[in-house]
Design an enzyme around this catalytic site. Structure first.
Site, short mmCIF file in Angstrom:
data_model
loop_
_atom_site.label_atom_id
_atom_site.label_comp_id
_atom_site.label_asym_id
_atom_site.label_seq_id
_atom_site.Cartn_x
_atom_site.Cartn_y
_atom_site.Cartn_z
N ASP A 277 0.79 -1.28 -0.17
CA ASP A 277 0.03 0.17 -0.03
C ASP A 277 0.76 1.09 0.03
O ASP A 277 1.89 1.21 0.63
CB ASP A 277 -1.01 -0.03 1.27
N GLU B 262 0.19 -0.89 5.72
CA GLU B 262 1.18 -0.38 6.75
C GLU B 262 0.97 1.34 6.84
O GLU B 262 1.34 1.61 7.80
CB GLU B 262 2.58 -0.52 5.92
#
Lengths: 455, 455
Positions: A87, A151
């Site tokens: 991400d 994250e």
């Protein structure tokens, strides 16, 4: 075949594969990109299978999916768990990008794109080091990959996933590239990370925007109030005023601070790079100490009232802010999150209503420099760069690193190849090709030395 | 024909004509609506010609156009200059409107739309009072109309226009409906207006958004700094801290304050109407005093950093705010504007750069209650409502009113028919039909009494 030759021969393919990954706008914080998280996961699965893993799976969590893969060569070999994240941060403000954040280009020897460094570029290096070692029959470790999708929003659901899959994730060390080196010619290993607490606050005054003439002076203005409340969180000495905030801070000894001071740091260059005339922070600490061993408190965003063109004379109904605090070892983020909520509510005047939501958080982390994985990483950097890497405490946070230690009982080794100039989380994020290719090289050496350490 | 009968017979036509005016989104602050200002001006011209003026013209200013019209019946008659404005405030936040702001509807006995009260609805009443008097041969005054397009952005170019057209605008009094009554059954005349100063500030820290982990604690955060600066502008007693700010404030005598205190005011109702638990303001003053005779300082808007969904961990590059201060008689807005700029720059830490722009401003105004126009207005209200109107000091500003006095040497009489619940400048602006029709009636009586006063 030597690693350098392998990189040379496959250079264009490596970049094209990475670019395919970057083109997927896997922004974990925006619900509009939910499907892109699955597209990124499927792409990782495909890349891992092509690189030669035994198995690769897209696995569900309560939030965005994760990708798990493994190559088990020999039960006697040590096992390395590679962690990375697929991400990325949002790309806005878009108008400040020189090229499309999700259409990577190579210019001036750098890859320019959101995720070029953080963490698509860096995690991709592990894939290629693994591919090289496997194809050239040089791998003497078992390798597992755990690539997550949350994250940048605090890895909210990964701890739960780890609890559920302890056996699957079991290994000797976690290997991560999601940090920076001091400079292109100054290799370093991150031995400490700051923790993080993140809140969103909402201050409500009147039930609608009011005419600032008719009501101004008699009704509490939520923006004025929020400004005053935020203003009171840091005192003139740069200390955070939340009661009990510093109680658990692990104070660093004078000796260790003296050692830290030996790391190269040029304050003039630092100021120039970010375009400020003066630095500002906690009294009694140097700039590297302020980011490395001391907590901080920042407003990440604020909004309220009229923000369009020209002048609108209102007394707004609401004001909002996103606030975050970076924490140091021993500060518990849950405790800090609550201390803030209690304090912020306590300083709110009764003329407004204040809501505080904790968005995410994570604990700080320390890596001992005498463990086998650290020694292996040290040798790997020495082989690539001809210099022993400097152990440094980073100001950033990777909340999941301390969660891994807690849940899986594994330490992480943070071999980052980013540079301060990579503008991660900012417009025009970039990643130098030299860092990318040297990273692949260094990681391949790591496996060799780590196998030796474990003989 | 009596005015009441005329209103009854023409009721639907009046509303349809007003709605045509409201449907033009004449938002003066937004350049996208530049053409709408001309459309609104042409519509006014058409309406004025239909009502029977001798001439009506759309006239250029350096900014948006104005409409001028006149009916000169007899040089011996007193001349009334009707002032109103065709521009409106922006309608956002649009999602809080129950119906389209630019598609007026009648519901619960009220007109709902942007400009329903401020000032399309109120200025339109003058058109219809004039039409009635003229058609029924009852007009004993000369009437001029000046309808401008920049009131909501500070009437920036109207003073220049007045300077240029002093002879054209010459008259005995200026008649304005752009204020409120105390309650539907408590008529009042606004005898004071606050002045206004309005600024936009920009605080710049680093040259780009930074990673809050890597830099947080060592680099001044422009949002934290702006919050701290704004927070310091008002002290614990509700006093504005800008040096010299109160120097010229006209202190109101204890006797006058006692008189003001006789106006009906229900604090519980007031709090309930705006949905707050407690009021907040300058120590030592009541709520009506805080808005009527004391200056105020409000943030009208603030923005900076990440304001999207979820958590983005940045240390922003920039923070902005729109700030405004309502001023009282004797405070000069130019002087105050400069005092603020000097003070705000003086409290800025060197770690950031601060820019301040003055967006607009205007002087406060006082209307003596013994002048002929005031007496005529008093009698007009008495005839419609059966009660003498209360003279009140309003917290709002109509900067042009003091400019008229200065340039044209004419006092203004502020016969407003708005109500506090009209939500002007807010979503769901509305204007009760009762106020609208009683306004037309009262204005028609005003001309009668004003002609008598001038015999």
């Amino acid at each position: 075949m030597e690693i350098k030759q392998y990189i040379e021969e496959n250079r264009d393919r490596f970049l094209e594969e990475l670019f395919e990954l970057i083109r997927i706008p896997s922004i974990s914080s925006e619900t509009a990109h939910k499907e892109d998280m699955y597209r990124a996961a499927e792409k990782w699965k495909e890349l891992l299978l092509n690189a030669g893993v035994d198995r690769a799976e897209v696995m569900e969590t309560t939030g965005h999916p994760v990708v798990f893969a493994e190559k088990i060569l020999d039960k006697q070999f040590p096992t390395v768990l590679v962690y990375g994240h697929m991400d990325v941060m949002p790309a806005d403000p878009l108008d400040l990008w020189e090229t499309d954040p999700f259409e990577p280009v190579v210019r001036d020897g750098k890859i320019w794109a959101r995720g070029a460094d953080d963490d698509k570029g860096q995690s991709f290096m592990h894939l290629k080091a693994f591919e090289y070692l496997l194809k050239n029959n040089q791998l003497r470790c078992n390798v597992k990959f755990l690539i997550e999708g949350e994250e940048e929003i605090g890895s909210e659901h990964l701890p739960e996933f780890c609890e559920k899959h302890k056996e699957l994730l079991k290994g000797d060390v976690i290997l991560v590239s999601d940090t920076s080196m001091l400079a292109p010619n100054v290799p370093s290993i991150t031995t400490g990370l700051r923790g993080l607490a993140y809140w969103q606050v909402e201050v409500t005054g009147p039930n609608r925007d009011l005419h600032s003439g008719i009501y101004g002076g008699a009704v509490a203005n939520p923006v004025n109030v929020l400004a005053q409340m935020i203003g009171s969180l840091i005192d003139d000495n740069g200390h955070i005023t939340i009661p009990g905030f510093y109680d658990d801070v692990l104070e660093v000894s004078h000796e260790e601070r003296a050692l830290m001071a030996e790391a190269p740091f040029d304050e003039e260059e630092y100021k120039k790079a970010i375009g400020v005339k003066e630095l500002q922070g906690e009294k009694g600490f140097t700039t590297p100490e302020r980011t490395g061993i001391r907590p901080s408190f920042d407003v990440c965003g604020i909004w309220g009232g009229y923000t369009g063109e020209g002048a609108k004379t209102i007394l707004p109904s609401k004001a909002y802010a996103k606030l975050s605090s970076r924490l140091v070892p021993n500060q518990d983020y849950n405790k800090i999150a609550q201390q803030f909520i209690d304090f912020f509510q306590s300083i709110a005047p009764k003329a407004v209503e204040v809501k505080v939501n904790t968005l995410h958080g994570g604990q700080a982390y320390v890596c001992p420099i005498d463990m086998p994985a650290y020694r292996a990483a040290e040798k790997a950097f020495l082989q690539t760069y001809g210099k022993r890497p400097v152990p440094v405490r980073s100001g950033g946070s990777i909340p999941i690193i301390s969660a891994f230690e807690q849940i899986l009982g594994m330490k992480s080794i943070l071999m980052g190849f980013g540079l301060n100039s990579d503008a991660i989380h900012s417009p025009n994020e970039n990643y130098p090709l030299e860092q990318f290719f040297k990273g692949i090289e260094t990681i391949s050496y790591f496996y060799e030395y780590f196998a030796q350490e474990n003989k």
